[in-house]
Design an enzyme around this catalytic site. Sequence first.
Site, PDB file in Angstrom:
ATOM      1  N   SER A 226       0.844  -1.194   0.000  1.00 12.06           N
ATOM      2  CA  SER A 226       0.000   0.000   0.000  1.00 12.06           C
ATOM      3  C   SER A 226       0.885   1.252   0.000  1.00 12.06           C
ATOM      4  CB  SER A 226      -0.959  -0.035   1.188  1.00 12.06           C
ATOM      5  OG  SER A 226      -1.984   0.913   1.038  1.00 12.06           O
ATOM      6  N   GLU A 353      -9.198  -6.064  -4.062  1.00  9.38           N
ATOM      7  CA  GLU A 353      -8.721  -4.933  -3.257  1.00  9.38           C
ATOM      8  C   GLU A 353      -9.885  -4.124  -2.676  1.00  9.38           C
ATOM      9  OE1 GLU A 353      -5.553  -3.968  -2.668  1.00  9.38           O
ATOM     10  OE2 GLU A 353      -4.317  -4.969  -4.160  1.00  9.38           O
ATOM     11  N   HIS A 458      -7.716  -5.767   0.008  1.00  7.43           N
ATOM     12  CA  HIS A 458      -6.512  -4.978   0.273  1.00  7.43           C
ATOM     13  C   HIS A 458      -6.008  -5.297   1.680  1.00  7.43           C
ATOM     14  CE1 HIS A 458      -3.815  -1.593  -0.353  1.00  7.43           C
ATOM     15  NE2 HIS A 458      -4.190  -1.044   0.791  1.00  7.43           N
TER      16      HIS A 458
END
Length: 557
Positions: A226, A353, A458
């Site tokens: 990320s 995600e 995610h």
Amino acid sequence: MANLSRRKFLSRVSMTAAASVLLPTVGYSASKLFTQHTNPGSFVIAPTAHGKIKGLRVDGVNCFKGVAYGGTVSGDRRFRRPAPIEAWTGVKDALELGAPTMQPPRRGEPAPAEDCLFLNVWTPANDHKKRPVMVYTHGGGYVNGSGGAAGQDGANLARNFDVVVVETNHRLGLLGFLYLDEIAGEDYTGSGNMGVLDITAALKWVHENIAEFGGDPDNVMIFGESGGGGKTSCLYAMPETAPYFNKASIESGPGVRMLTKDLAAETTERVLKELNITKQNWRKLLDVTPNQLLEIQNKFTFIPPFQENINMPEMIGFGPVVDGVTLPNHPFDPTAPDISKDKPLITGWNEDEYAFFIMTRGEGDLTKISFDDLPAKLEPEFGKDTATIIETYRRSMPDASAPQILMAVKSITLMGLGSVEIAEKKANQKGAPVYLYNFGYKSDMKIPGTDYPMGTPHAMDISFKFNNEVPPKEGDKPFWSLAGNNPDKYIASHKMAELWTNFAKTGVPSAKEVPEWPAYNFKTRPTMRIDTKCEVINDRFSKELDMWRSINKLKTL
């Protein structure tokens, strides 16, 4: 590519904001992996360039926590390079986490503080064995997170795969990325990139000290997820960082482009205006309390790890800056960085995600939309291209529901297109190989408040690649995980961790019972799908990617 409207942009950054707030703890209870031991351990002493430190050996791993890799970054060092570390005599404890940078309080960690340059080390032994070193940069956007988050505890990687793991705290947000180069003089050169320059300082510490921890200073991998992927993208392109690492992995955070100097300068002007400080009196910034600066920071939008367009007028906030000196160019625009041409790279994203952002934003109603609803959900971001996007995905996914198409579109645009762009530009360089992946293990959980499967959201990959999805030992406290409770997650976790650690060792990701992972190329365009059973898929998402190229959402070479 047309600029995003303010509304479209804020819709997107609000998702990153949610991630930045929740990523560090989202998968884990307060019973942190740091404290899940089957015995109380024994002390171990290690020398460093500045003095001896005392860590703890538990279950076959030596752990040193809260080790200073830089001096103060407060007072007259605010927005500047850290002061040198002061040497000490005797033995300094390295038994507790160091303070994270200024942010909301973090569960189970010290209070955030301006002086935050600490790292943690996990090693099988302080024996000069020259193990590969894996230096991880945490997620949380560019405003939140620490090297003490539970899911990224490095003990299992060190123990099970014979590597040394290092994680850092570093400056974030306003303290890490306020661009003062144009108004503050030579001492503040690189001010807009202090957050990533801190990581560079940690890598220098690793180079100078890691041999005493059983690591090889000449075999260092950097990796991050990320916002950590965005920061890793920058490190991959920074001349000052180049001597200190040999390979990299950018995970669900493809930092193709970063802030321009003009946009960073506009952010600085707005900060000064909020504080009623003129450019000429910028030094008054040094007298503002850290908590006041945090309050100002929270008035700005969050910068995602990617930028679609290098001239986005709404991109005002805190993140790395293409200042022409510390970060000479955008990391992967217009090309992959020449400075890392010979350094192997992994890049990729999770298949679902967007499920994480539906969860964190409380938007479970999106899992119940119809095809009649779908255009209105996509038009704020994709405008006139919405019909083309929906038509393409309905052809390529003929049995999919409207929520499944929304999930696929949002997931690939969040982290997938940038990952493909990085892979293609790196492959086009004809230097060291690049390996493209999709993480696809499916959680058995539902998105809270819905009957919709969590899938592969995610951040779920963090605990997998750190091999922290393992059967609990007797006496261990259980922890909640995004991955759910199906024991086959242990298989997928071991395979992902083995791929990453073998890449750290050799520059080639490999694992037992996993097919050979070909380097990305323009003939077969291979992607490794990582699951309990891993498979290589050639030219995956070809129709969809052709469409994204046609509407200029994916840059062609």
